[in-house]
Motif scaffolding. Structure first.
Motif, short mmCIF file in Angstrom:
data_model
loop_
_atom_site.label_atom_id
_atom_site.label_comp_id
_atom_site.label_asym_id
_atom_site.label_seq_id
_atom_site.Cartn_x
_atom_site.Cartn_y
_atom_site.Cartn_z
N HIS A 129 0.82 -1.22 0.00
CA HIS A 129 0.00 0.00 0.00
C HIS A 129 0.85 1.27 0.00
O HIS A 129 0.57 2.22 -0.76
CB HIS A 129 -0.92 -0.02 1.22
N HIS A 133 1.20 4.37 -2.74
CA HIS A 133 1.14 5.82 -2.49
C HIS A 133 2.37 6.50 -3.08
O HIS A 133 2.27 7.50 -3.81
CB HIS A 133 1.09 6.10 -0.99
N ASP A 152 0.80 8.40 5.78
CA ASP A 152 -0.50 7.78 5.65
C ASP A 152 -1.11 7.46 7.01
O ASP A 152 -0.51 7.76 8.05
CB ASP A 152 -0.31 6.49 4.83
N ILE A 154 -2.72 3.95 7.56
CA ILE A 154 -2.20 2.58 7.63
C ILE A 154 -2.32 1.91 6.27
O ILE A 154 -3.25 2.19 5.51
CB ILE A 154 -2.95 1.75 8.71
N ASP A 331 -6.16 7.71 -0.43
CA ASP A 331 -6.15 6.33 -0.95
C ASP A 331 -6.61 6.22 -2.40
O ASP A 331 -6.23 5.29 -3.10
CB ASP A 331 -7.01 5.42 -0.06
FE LIG Z 1 -3.40 4.92 2.40
#
Ligand SMILES: [Fe+2]
Length: 589
Positions: A129, A133, A152, A154, A331
């Motif tokens: 993840h 980003h 971020d 999480i 996100d």
């Molecule tokens: Fe995120």
């Protein structure tokens, strides 16, 4: 080769398509399903795919599911399955509980099944993840090499990642894991101060009214900033994945604010302290990263990178000459990041030329479609070849205009294609906008869109500040100009500008140029075209918002709808109350 990028793991679901590495289409699911953030972030719904966004991307690429060679998903279930969580209190089936974790992993397993049901048989890549980003910022930036920072809430377990991008490669140098999370810290304080977890922007606006020094000592109990730039948080007090605020109440000496409660000085002071500490964390991380990779450039993504104040603080005080922030840093941007990571890093394709001022990759509509939508809704309209000039004049006369043009922009800010425009010179326009459409708290600032070539005459514009194209930094307003444009100047004398270039949005640039010709002011107030809903996507959404609010005019392409020219039923659907000062109220949750 077509690559489909998908985000649906928590919220802000989105999809994009790259064709031979070039972005073809990118949109958030909330714009289609009209549910804010696309869906609620639940352990049980990672497999609820952004089907409308996927359908839109396929149609834009003129492709079917069978044409998609690779699918990039912005989360790595395998990595998540190995996480050892710290012990904490939880409610069964809520995030943090073992039961919820099992449900979450099961839901992630269903993603592939759901994709197959939609007709895809593409190779699926599960991208970490935070890498997604970071990739969303780096591969979209104008740099050939750059430090990259993901800030971020999480991902799998990481909240923060320090990375380095060089041509096609993006390497992770270091990560920081839950419960040390700047994003979660903001969510927790949003709730503590009576807002929803999504309202970091409200706290950021509120912070300008407070004194950051008041709670310095108390804050030191929950946040440790280390010499090396890393940080840690005390989750026994913060209790991130819990609705328990008693430790925070004991620490700060006041009870959690409820939505209807008035905003008081101590709320402002705490917001100010949170902002100042965030500035320090981000700066510390940037310095740490610069030691590991002494680049001149830094790219930022992750929800915290939407914080204009800390972005500006970083550029002013940090070791990097140039900053780029992904316009869709939350996100939603991870679909773009994961697809770009597959194309560049995994398939070893050189980094694309910069496309840093362009965000218009959503649906657009023909004049015939505008006309059809207007006729179906029984609205009368007029055609104007020179719509930009007509709208500029209306705005200069104090009218609020819904400006719906071309392809929808991505990211949480409206950047001139799904915008409401108004006169920045009008002191009363904040109240008027709030009464007519937005119903926001008056402490929140509105932002200006300014002609690129005139920006530095009106604002202090830092060199190397790409986020100024996306309203992602703050800029001090020139002293002799602040009094001319009171409705876009925040209490601290700054504005969150959008520089508008002729190349990236000629029609919007033309509108502001006409406004400049009429008034001598090269900027308009720009706020997103919505009320308490996702930003409008289709002409039908625009008409719906126009009808249920008190917007004076709607410009759909070259077609102009005037509220006063419509039937009595439409004009009188809402009584317009007199503007009132609800500066310190938050009653629109
Ligand atoms: Fe995120």
């Amino acid at each position: 080769m077509l690559i489909l990028g998908i985000n649906s793991v928590y919220h802000e679901s989105s999809a994009c398509i790259l064709k031979d590495g070039k972005l073809i289409a990118f949109a958030e699911e909330e714009r289609f399903n009209r549910i804010k953030h696309g869906k609620e972030a639940l352990p049980s719904n990672a497999h609820e795919l952004p089907v409308n966004s996927i359908r839109y991307c396929l149609s834009k690429a003129n492709a079917s599911p069978k044409d998609i060679a690779h699918i990039a998903y912005s989360f790595n279930p395998l990595k998540r399955s190995t996480v050892r969580w710290p012990k904490e209190e939880y409610v069964a089936m809520d995030w943090g509980s073992p039961e919820a974790e099992r449900v979450f992993l099961d839901s992630l397993k269903k993603v592939q099944v759901k994709l197959e049901e939609l007709g895809f048989n593409s190779k699926i890549h599960w991208i970490d993840h935070q890498v997604a980003h970071g990739a969303s910022a780096y591969y979209y930036s104008p740099y050939k090499e750059s430090a990259v920072l993901s800030l971020d809430g999480i991902g799998e377990s990481d909240s923060t990642a320090l990375m380095y991008g060089n041509n096609e490669s993006l390497i992770t140098l270091e990560t920081i894991s839950y419960p040390n999370s700047i994003g979660f810290m903001w969510e927790k304080f949003c709730k503590f101060l009576g807002f929803s977890e999504y309202h970091a922007c409200k706290l950021m606006g509120l912070a300008a009214y407070g004194d950051p020094g008041v709670y310095k000592k108390e804050f030191a109990a929950i946040l440790k900033l280390r010499e090396d730039g890393s940080f840690s948080m005390d989750n026994d007090i913060l209790k991130f994945r819990s609705a328990d605020f008693t430790s925070l109440e004991n620490l700060f000496g006041f009870v959690k604010r409820e939505r209807k409660d008035p905003l008081l000085k101590h709320h402002e002071n705490l917001a100010a302290c949170l902002q100042e500490k965030t500035n320090e964390i981000v700066l510390g991380l940037a310095r740490k990263l610069h030691k590991a990779c002494p680049s001149s450039n830094i790219c930022l993504a992750g929800g915290v990178a939407l914080n204009c104040v800390s972005n500006s603080h970083l550029l002013e005080n940090g070791p990097f000459k140039s900053v780029f922030v992904q316009p869709s840093a939350n996100d939603a941007g991870t679909s773009l990041g994961s697809a770009s990571y597959v194309w560049h890093h995994l398939l070893r394709n050189e980094k694309s030329p910069a496309v840093s001022k362009q965000v218009y990759y959503g649906p657009d509509f023909s004049e015939g479609e505008y006309e059809e939508a207007l006729c179906k809704n029984g609205l009368t309209y007029t055609y104007h070849k020179n719509i930009e000039e007509v709208v500029a004049r209306l705005v200069s006369e104090g009218q609020v205009v819904g400006w719906f043009q071309g392809a929808m922009e991505f990211g949480p800010r409206a950047l001139g294609n799904r915008s409401l425009v108004a006169d920045p010179r009008n002191k009363k326009i904040r109240e008027i906008l709030n009464v007519k459409v937005k119903h926001r708290e008056l402490f929140r600032p509105f932002a200006p869109s300014v002609l690129e070539e005139k920006a530095s005459e009106w604002f202090k514009v830092q060199d190397g500040a790409y986020p100024n194209y996306f309203m992602l930094m703050i800029n001090p307003v020139a002293e002799d100009k602040a009094g001319v444009i009171p409705s876009v100047v925040h209490v601290d004398g700054t504005a969150r500008i959008q520089k508008v270039s002729r190349e990236s949005n000629p029609k919007y640039h033309k509108l502001i140029s006409h406004f400049y010709d009429i008034t001598g002011v090269p900027l308009v107030l720009n706020t997103s075209f919505n009320d308490d809903e996702p930003i409008v996507c289709s002409p039908y959404d625009a008409i719906n918002t126009f009808c249920k609010t008190r917007i004076d005019y709607l410009a759909l392409g070259n077609l102009l709808v005037e509220r006063k020219a419509q039937t009595a039923a439409l004009r009188l659907d809402r009584q317009e109350p007199a503007p009132q000062d609800n500066t310190k109220e938050d009653n629109r949750e």
